[in-house]
Design a protein around this motif. Sequence first.
Motif, PDB file in Angstrom:
ATOM      1  N   ARG A 318      -4.126   5.204  -3.808  1.00 23.07           N
ATOM      2  CA  ARG A 318      -3.227   3.713  -3.828  1.00 23.07           C
ATOM      3  C   ARG A 318      -3.475   2.490  -2.489  1.00 23.07           C
ATOM      4  NH1 ARG A 318       2.622   1.766  -2.990  1.00 23.07           N
ATOM      5  NH2 ARG A 318       2.212  -0.476  -2.567  1.00 23.07           N
ATOM      6  N   LEU A 319      -4.112   2.794  -1.734  1.00 20.41           N
ATOM      7  CA  LEU A 319      -5.410   1.724  -1.066  1.00 20.41           C
ATOM      8  C   LEU A 319      -6.269   1.350  -1.393  1.00 20.41           C
ATOM      9  CD1 LEU A 319      -5.113   3.201   2.705  1.00 20.41           C
ATOM     10  CD2 LEU A 319      -4.422   0.987   1.776  1.00 20.41           C
ATOM     11  N   ASP A 337       1.871  -5.717   0.348  1.00 18.97           N
ATOM     12  CA  ASP A 337       2.809  -4.715  -1.190  1.00 18.97           C
ATOM     13  C   ASP A 337       3.015  -3.365  -0.176  1.00 18.97           C
ATOM     14  OD1 ASP A 337       2.213  -6.870  -2.750  1.00 18.97           O
ATOM     15  OD2 ASP A 337       1.249  -5.063  -3.741  1.00 18.97           O
ATOM     16  N   LEU A 338       2.506  -2.929   0.746  1.00 19.35           N
ATOM     17  CA  LEU A 338       2.762  -1.184   1.188  1.00 19.35           C
ATOM     18  C   LEU A 338       3.896  -1.155   2.481  1.00 19.35           C
ATOM     19  CD1 LEU A 338       0.997   1.285   0.820  1.00 19.35           C
ATOM     20  CD2 LEU A 338      -0.312   1.111   2.439  1.00 19.35           C
ATOM     21  N   ARG A 342       5.833  -7.080   9.750  1.00 25.85           N
ATOM     22  CA  ARG A 342       5.605  -7.130  11.186  1.00 25.85           C
ATOM     23  C   ARG A 342       4.847  -5.630  11.799  1.00 25.85           C
ATOM     24  NH1 ARG A 342      11.313  -7.916  13.501  1.00 25.85           N
ATOM     25  NH2 ARG A 342      10.160  -7.700  15.305  1.00 25.85           N
ATOM     26  N   LEU A 343       4.774  -5.108  10.625  1.00 27.09           N
ATOM     27  CA  LEU A 343       4.282  -3.574  10.841  1.00 27.09           C
ATOM     28  C   LEU A 343       2.675  -3.556  10.441  1.00 27.09           C
ATOM     29  CD1 LEU A 343       5.318  -0.928  12.083  1.00 27.09           C
ATOM     30  CD2 LEU A 343       5.486   0.354   9.176  1.00 27.09           C
ATOM     31  N   ILE A 344       2.483  -4.881   9.808  1.00 24.83           N
ATOM     32  CA  ILE A 344       0.909  -4.518   9.323  1.00 24.83           C
ATOM     33  C   ILE A 344      -0.192  -4.970  10.775  1.00 24.83           C
ATOM     34  CG2 ILE A 344      -1.467  -5.961   8.353  1.00 24.83           C
ATOM     35  CD1 ILE A 344       1.214  -6.615   6.324  1.00 24.83           C
ATOM     36  N   GLU A 345      -0.177  -5.392  11.626  1.00 28.70           N
ATOM     37  CA  GLU A 345      -0.906  -5.427  12.193  1.00 28.70           C
ATOM     38  C   GLU A 345      -0.488  -3.945  13.355  1.00 28.70           C
ATOM     39  OE1 GLU A 345      -1.665  -9.282  14.445  1.00 28.70           O
ATOM     40  OE2 GLU A 345      -1.594  -9.770  12.450  1.00 28.70           O
TER      41      GLU A 345
END
Length: 451
Positions: A318-319, A337-338, A342-345
């Motif tokens: 998926r990545l 998209d995943l 706020r959770l990405i960093e």
Amino acid sequence: MNRMDNMDNMDDMDSIDSVGSVDSIDSADNVENTYAVVVVGAGPAGMMAAIKAAENGAAVTLLEKMPRAGKKMLITGKGRCNITNVAEKQELIKNIPGNGKFLHSCLKAYDNEDVQLFFQGLGVPVKVERGGRVFPVSDRAADVVDAMVLRLHELGIRLVTDARVTGLLLEEGAEGEACVKGVRMADGSQYHGRAVIIATGGASYPGTGSTGDGYRWAEEAGHHVVKPLPALVPLEVEDDWVKELQGLALRNVRATLLADGKKAGEMFGEMLFTHFGVSGPIILSLSRQAAQLLEAGSFLELEIDLKPALSLEQLDARLVRDFEKYQRKEIKNGMKDLLPGRLIEPVLDAAYLEPERMVNTVTREERHRLAQVLKGLSMVISGTRPIAEAIVTAGGVDVKEINPKTMESKLVKGLYFAGEVADVDGYTGGFNLQAAFSMGAAAGCWSVWNS
């Protein structure tokens, strides 16, 4: 008529007419009072115990130190009162990790169907929602409490509010065994009875009256009390990044509790980041175990699988697709998209990847490391919120010293325990109230039948 109602050898219901219909009064009369059954604590277990004792012909007094009955019930289920769960008995027991097997007999005698029929009979229709949770159709906890209080009055049960019990009246019986004869009141009065049922709750939400009084009386009577710990309580976290996500809710994730590096438990479902750590259904369900492990001195971590539906290999694939799609973007934009924004960093930081790096510069090893973080975002658990904030209490009167069929003390004749005061606690979903109702029904009936 349910399985714990009147037995053939018990007096007819008309026998309680001599008690008379007595309204709730503001305080205990400063005189000696004699009742066949004295119940201490007008919560779910206590009110059910009083009702069942009276339905079986006993004269009952119900003592409540708060100004009104059922105060904690009014806030259960976010004010909607999740009265039970429709799960099969074995599933009910499975969802009561705190000595659920102890309830086998009383659940068999008075189960979740009986609870639903009981409230429907009191004019409170019920409905079943997601997860088998049962609520009043009105979504009002007050309707549940008011119906039980009305039933108390219909049965002539004397409900005494603002009545603070200070201890038990104990004496030696004819055969040398310890017996309970009633309770002492703060104003100097006494209530005498052939049976006393302690249903004072645990130590959570003390503002509702649950301040651990029953534990002290049980110890005075010779019982062992398992140390009360918070259960169904949010967890505090050391990591600052967690607190910066305050208000972010995650669905369909798996939380795994690790004690000294070893898996101790896991739950799938919803969670919430807070200003102090984490909360939400799956966190609350893990909190009992977390509290016990922290008490034992274990080092606790929580790992969140953000993509539990995907294997590590599937997630890596998926990545690859997402990174091809956003190869000319910064990594923080290539993850949109995943994950929630706020959770990405925090995730990238845990994977040692700079958010501003271009997606097309990420190596295969770095991508694998990122996938591993997504499958196990880790944080250190530093503690639980205080027991006063817990929904229920783990610990209480040792169930080894309570008859599982009757709820009578094995140490003191005529003394019964019901509800959270005993070392019994369950997950959210109606399991704790079902336990309280079943234990209360058993104690109420057997306090009469054993007389």
